[in-house]
Design an enzyme around this catalytic site. Sequence first.
Site, PDB file in Angstrom:
ATOM      1  N   CYS A 149      10.516 -27.910 -14.570  1.00 24.68           N
ATOM      2  CA  CYS A 149       9.255 -28.086 -13.851  1.00 24.68           C
ATOM      3  C   CYS A 149       9.554 -28.880 -12.585  1.00 24.68           C
ATOM      4  O   CYS A 149      10.559 -29.574 -12.501  1.00 24.68           O
ATOM      5  CB  CYS A 149       8.262 -28.873 -14.695  1.00 24.68           C
ATOM      6  SG  CYS A 149       7.930 -28.085 -16.276  1.00 24.68           S
ATOM      7  N   ARG A 175      11.395 -24.265  -9.331  1.00 17.58           N
ATOM      8  CA  ARG A 175      11.723 -24.867 -10.628  1.00 17.58           C
ATOM      9  C   ARG A 175      10.823 -24.370 -11.760  1.00 17.58           C
ATOM     10  O   ARG A 175      11.102 -24.605 -12.932  1.00 17.58           O
ATOM     11  CB  ARG A 175      11.598 -26.395 -10.538  1.00 17.58           C
ATOM     12  CG  ARG A 175      12.518 -27.016  -9.527  1.00 17.58           C
ATOM     13  CD  ARG A 175      12.335 -28.505  -9.508  1.00 17.58           C
ATOM     14  NE  ARG A 175      12.741 -29.103 -10.757  1.00 17.58           N
ATOM     15  CZ  ARG A 175      13.955 -29.521 -11.038  1.00 17.58           C
ATOM     16  NH1 ARG A 175      14.912 -29.399 -10.130  1.00 17.58           N
ATOM     17  NH2 ARG A 175      14.242 -30.056 -12.198  1.00 17.58           N
ATOM     18  N   TRP A 184       7.039 -24.781 -15.775  1.00 19.46           N
ATOM     19  CA  TRP A 184       7.690 -23.717 -16.543  1.00 19.46           C
ATOM     20  C   TRP A 184       7.351 -24.033 -17.991  1.00 19.46           C
ATOM     21  O   TRP A 184       7.775 -25.057 -18.533  1.00 19.46           O
ATOM     22  CB  TRP A 184       9.196 -23.715 -16.311  1.00 19.46           C
ATOM     23  CG  TRP A 184       9.876 -22.543 -16.940  1.00 19.46           C
ATOM     24  CD1 TRP A 184       9.962 -21.274 -16.439  1.00 19.46           C
ATOM     25  CD2 TRP A 184      10.587 -22.531 -18.190  1.00 19.46           C
ATOM     26  NE1 TRP A 184      10.667 -20.485 -17.300  1.00 19.46           N
ATOM     27  CE2 TRP A 184      11.058 -21.212 -18.384  1.00 19.46           C
ATOM     28  CE3 TRP A 184      10.846 -23.486 -19.174  1.00 19.46           C
ATOM     29  CZ2 TRP A 184      11.786 -20.843 -19.503  1.00 19.46           C
ATOM     30  CZ3 TRP A 184      11.572 -23.108 -20.290  1.00 19.46           C
ATOM     31  CH2 TRP A 184      12.040 -21.799 -20.447  1.00 19.46           C
ATOM     32  N   ASN A 223       8.187 -33.379 -16.965  1.00 15.42           N
ATOM     33  CA  ASN A 223       9.199 -32.326 -17.025  1.00 15.42           C
ATOM     34  C   ASN A 223      10.094 -32.635 -18.215  1.00 15.42           C
ATOM     35  O   ASN A 223      10.564 -33.766 -18.333  1.00 15.42           O
ATOM     36  CB  ASN A 223      10.026 -32.340 -15.723  1.00 15.42           C
ATOM     37  CG  ASN A 223      11.209 -31.395 -15.780  1.00 15.42           C
ATOM     38  OD1 ASN A 223      11.181 -30.409 -16.480  1.00 15.42           O
ATOM     39  ND2 ASN A 223      12.251 -31.703 -15.028  1.00 15.42           N
ATOM     40  N   GLY A 224      10.289 -31.663 -19.105  1.00 15.12           N
ATOM     41  CA  GLY A 224      11.161 -31.900 -20.253  1.00 15.12           C
ATOM     42  C   GLY A 224      10.451 -31.584 -21.551  1.00 15.12           C
ATOM     43  O   GLY A 224       9.432 -30.885 -21.559  1.00 15.12           O
ATOM     44  N   GLU A 255      27.829 -10.129 -14.681  1.00 18.04           N
ATOM     45  CA  GLU A 255      26.968 -10.802 -13.697  1.00 18.04           C
ATOM     46  C   GLU A 255      26.085  -9.779 -12.958  1.00 18.04           C
ATOM     47  O   GLU A 255      24.906 -10.043 -12.700  1.00 18.04           O
ATOM     48  CB  GLU A 255      27.855 -11.606 -12.729  1.00 18.04           C
ATOM     49  CG  GLU A 255      27.166 -12.185 -11.505  1.00 18.04           C
ATOM     50  CD  GLU A 255      26.086 -13.223 -11.799  1.00 18.04           C
ATOM     51  OE1 GLU A 255      25.847 -13.543 -12.967  1.00 18.04           O
ATOM     52  OE2 GLU A 255      25.452 -13.674 -10.825  1.00 18.04           O
ATOM     53  N   LYS A 285      22.000  -9.895 -12.948  1.00 21.67           N
ATOM     54  CA  LYS A 285      21.174  -9.884 -11.732  1.00 21.67           C
ATOM     55  C   LYS A 285      20.089  -8.816 -11.848  1.00 21.67           C
ATOM     56  O   LYS A 285      18.939  -9.045 -11.491  1.00 21.67           O
ATOM     57  CB  LYS A 285      22.023  -9.602 -10.470  1.00 21.67           C
ATOM     58  CG  LYS A 285      22.979 -10.686 -10.065  1.00 21.67           C
ATOM     59  CD  LYS A 285      22.349 -11.869  -9.352  1.00 21.67           C
ATOM     60  CE  LYS A 285      21.954 -12.994 -10.247  1.00 21.67           C
ATOM     61  NZ  LYS A 285      22.884 -13.956 -10.691  1.00 21.67           N
ATOM     62  N   GLU A 320      17.371  -9.833 -14.528  1.00 20.21           N
ATOM     63  CA  GLU A 320      16.462 -10.936 -14.197  1.00 20.21           C
ATOM     64  C   GLU A 320      15.580 -10.629 -12.998  1.00 20.21           C
ATOM     65  O   GLU A 320      14.490 -11.175 -12.883  1.00 20.21           O
ATOM     66  CB  GLU A 320      17.196 -12.265 -14.036  1.00 20.21           C
ATOM     67  CG  GLU A 320      18.149 -12.382 -12.896  1.00 20.21           C
ATOM     68  CD  GLU A 320      18.845 -13.749 -12.841  1.00 20.21           C
ATOM     69  OE1 GLU A 320      18.315 -14.735 -13.345  1.00 20.21           O
ATOM     70  OE2 GLU A 320      19.956 -13.798 -12.278  1.00 20.21           O
ATOM     71  N   HIS A 376      34.658   2.041 -28.188  1.00 17.56           N
ATOM     72  CA  HIS A 376      34.441   1.455 -29.516  1.00 17.56           C
ATOM     73  C   HIS A 376      32.963   1.383 -29.874  1.00 17.56           C
ATOM     74  O   HIS A 376      32.589   0.645 -30.780  1.00 17.56           O
ATOM     75  CB  HIS A 376      35.089   0.066 -29.581  1.00 17.56           C
ATOM     76  CG  HIS A 376      36.567   0.112 -29.345  1.00 17.56           C
ATOM     77  ND1 HIS A 376      37.441   0.655 -30.253  1.00 17.56           N
ATOM     78  CD2 HIS A 376      37.312  -0.256 -28.272  1.00 17.56           C
ATOM     79  CE1 HIS A 376      38.680   0.594 -29.759  1.00 17.56           C
ATOM     80  NE2 HIS A 376      38.622   0.045 -28.550  1.00 17.56           N
ATOM     81  N   LYS A 434      14.486 -22.113 -12.159  1.00 16.97           N
ATOM     82  CA  LYS A 434      15.799 -22.297 -11.548  1.00 16.97           C
ATOM     83  C   LYS A 434      16.716 -23.145 -12.418  1.00 16.97           C
ATOM     84  O   LYS A 434      17.869 -22.804 -12.627  1.00 16.97           O
ATOM     85  CB  LYS A 434      15.627 -22.945 -10.171  1.00 16.97           C
ATOM     86  CG  LYS A 434      16.923 -23.132  -9.400  1.00 16.97           C
ATOM     87  CD  LYS A 434      17.531 -21.810  -9.026  1.00 16.97           C
ATOM     88  CE  LYS A 434      18.844 -21.935  -8.314  1.00 16.97           C
ATOM     89  NZ  LYS A 434      19.591 -20.662  -8.345  1.00 16.97           N
TER      90      LYS A 434
HETATM   91  O1  M6R Z   1      22.278 -24.533 -12.911  1.00 15.56           O
HETATM   92  P1  M6R Z   1      23.219 -23.830 -13.852  1.00 15.56           P
HETATM   93  O2  M6R Z   1      24.345 -23.191 -13.147  1.00 15.56           O
HETATM   94  O3  M6R Z   1      23.674 -24.713 -14.970  1.00 15.56           O
HETATM   95  O4  M6R Z   1      22.334 -22.679 -14.492  1.00 15.56           O
HETATM   96  C1  M6R Z   1      22.838 -21.817 -15.476  1.00 15.56           C
HETATM   97  C2  M6R Z   1      21.959 -20.624 -15.666  1.00 15.56           C
HETATM   98  O5  M6R Z   1      20.675 -21.021 -16.085  1.00 15.56           O
HETATM   99  C3  M6R Z   1      21.815 -19.797 -14.381  1.00 15.56           C
HETATM  100  O6  M6R Z   1      23.053 -19.371 -13.914  1.00 15.56           O
HETATM  101  C4  M6R Z   1      20.922 -18.558 -14.635  1.00 15.56           C
HETATM  102  O7  M6R Z   1      21.571 -17.681 -15.505  1.00 15.56           O
HETATM  103  C5  M6R Z   1      20.537 -17.878 -13.333  1.00 15.56           C
HETATM  104  N1  M6R Z   1      19.186 -17.426 -13.416  1.00 15.56           N
HETATM  105  C6  M6R Z   1      21.366 -16.691 -13.021  1.00 15.56           C
HETATM  106  O8  M6R Z   1      20.979 -16.051 -11.857  1.00 15.56           O
END
Ligand code: M6R
Length: 614
Positions: free
Chosen positions: A2, A27, A75, A101-102, A484, A488, A491, A507, A609
């Site tokens: 948050c 965030r 969030w 936040n938390g 990766e 992308k 998400e 396999h 984020k």
């Molecule tokens: O801030 P961090 O690198 O620790 O975050 C890790 C993941 O939460 C972050 O890479 C997430 O998978 C992203 N949304 C990827 O684009």
Amino acid sequence: MCGIVGYVGPRSAQDTVIDGLRRLEYRGYDSAGVAVVSGGDLHVEKRAGKLANLEKVLDEESLPTAGIGIGHTRWATHGPPNDVNAHPHTGGARRIALVHNGIIENFVELRDRVEDDDHELLSDTDTEIVAHLVELQVESGFDLTTAMQRVCQQLDGAFTLVAIDSEDPDTVVAARRNSPLVVGLGEGENFLGSDVAAFIEFTREALELGQDQIVVMTRDHVEVTDFWGRPVEAKRFHVDWDLSAAEKDGHDWFMRKEIFEQPRTVADSLIGRRTKSGQLQLDEMRLADEELRDVDKIIIIACGTSFYAGMVAKYAIEHWTRTPVEVELASEFRYRDPIIDATTLIVAISQSGETADTLHAIMHARAQKAKVLAICNTNRSSIPRESDAVIYTHAGPEIGVASTKGFLTQLVACYLLALYIAQVKGTRFGDEIDEIMEQLEAMPDHIETVLGSAATVYDLARAHVGTRSVLFLGRHAGYPVALEGALKLKELAYIHAEGFAAGELKHGPIALIEEGLPVLCVVPPKGRDQLHGKMLSGIQEVRARGARTICLAEEGDASIEPYADVLIRLPKVPVLLQPLVAIVPLQLFACELATALGHDVDQPRNLAKSVTVE
Ligand code: M6R
């Protein structure tokens, strides 16, 4: 998770708080809210959905003029994202407003206590319980600061809390444990934010808060104590990144801007890494060479994109240093009783430096005497602070929720670490390290070349608007790139996407192939090993079963042409460094496809984020 903002001073509290929330919205964007104190009363406005919803309401009727306020962008953890669960929350008598936040882990026990006291709770959140607890304390005669101390002493979990009291219109009180909070120091005004973006428009002087600390802030005074009221010295620092780093610079999305910044950020992450005599140096890394020489096992822990950077790092570190490397999801690490001791080096990779899974994993490792090295983009964030050593990635603030430049600069930091260990342990000759460093230093130009063909990738992306599923294949260092690339797409475009090691296809996963299924293939450079040929066989196998193959292959590789329905060229680079160029078209593809689908690329649904809860 948050975003939190606090303000006290001569400006309009509502406008200053909303400005800060705008910069922190990355965030979390499930709801937003603001509270101010004016005329001895609390005034709160909050709305589900993005900040724009709240702004619309405030445009119609703004809160009364006030010089003190707090705000929150959420969030959701406890309770769905609706108006009632939005922060700020108030106590029963609406004297205290509080943002959080938390996660408060003992909230069930605390809720029972609050309910036994005949307090009616309106929301499903753990935060509202804390607002009631603080209010109970002030109603029984304690000032807001003491009330916050007494409540924090009872809380388990991770939290940043910021509160105001309608009967004390000059003071903002905040607390932190395992969750970020910085103070912005102004002239006759002071600020709070989850990160400095919240206030750099107004001040660049800041205070870093430590664990279990409380800050009490008026217009002219800032005081930091521990949860028991004992004064502590907070570290002052100057914020040196400029505001334009947090603006879009003419791009439609922060993400697109950040993709195009990659040549520069990769160059920045390489600056100052070699002495005049050509020796590698990692200045900020506080580990002595003797300590590195003693390391007999490396465990890399990370989440999401950072985990994939860790997978690439394994190939590089093992190849260049012959030190065994394990790569582990931070969320799994401490629950499997890992075998670690003083000769294990834990490398924690995190863009934000606040990811709770990674933070708790390194705390676990340090408790077992392992040394922890953080690879991180965010100065003074929790993960580097809890580590023995750090390599900063120097990507600048990454605002788009999907990591792009964060990933590339993590890769560079991993390569540097691998080469540095090779230098210290003597597993590579100096001239080999020199050669690899020169190849790395050429990467910004290569990335620029890839970005030069963005238009072709965009056309390809737009042609896939109706696609429901995409597979990604890679081998060796191209395998994490495939993972990766799939992440992308998932998400951002909300399309089913999976990455596979190409050799694993036969396999099982090959059963997924059907007529017209797009399969993106990261083809390794032609080299002395058999990787390239094996990848070609994999591509033929899926194509024979009807897949539409979109191949990323190096310039001049003609052998791929008969098997590629679409061919995207990559510059010629060594296999270990290929992820730095191969991921770029996949980032562009996901960004453009999500744009064409009408999605919010910077704020994809259900995400935030930094994930500051486990
Ligand atoms: O801030 P961090 O690198 O620790 O975050 C890790 C993941 O939460 C972050 O890479 C997430 O998978 C992203 N949304 C990827 O684009």
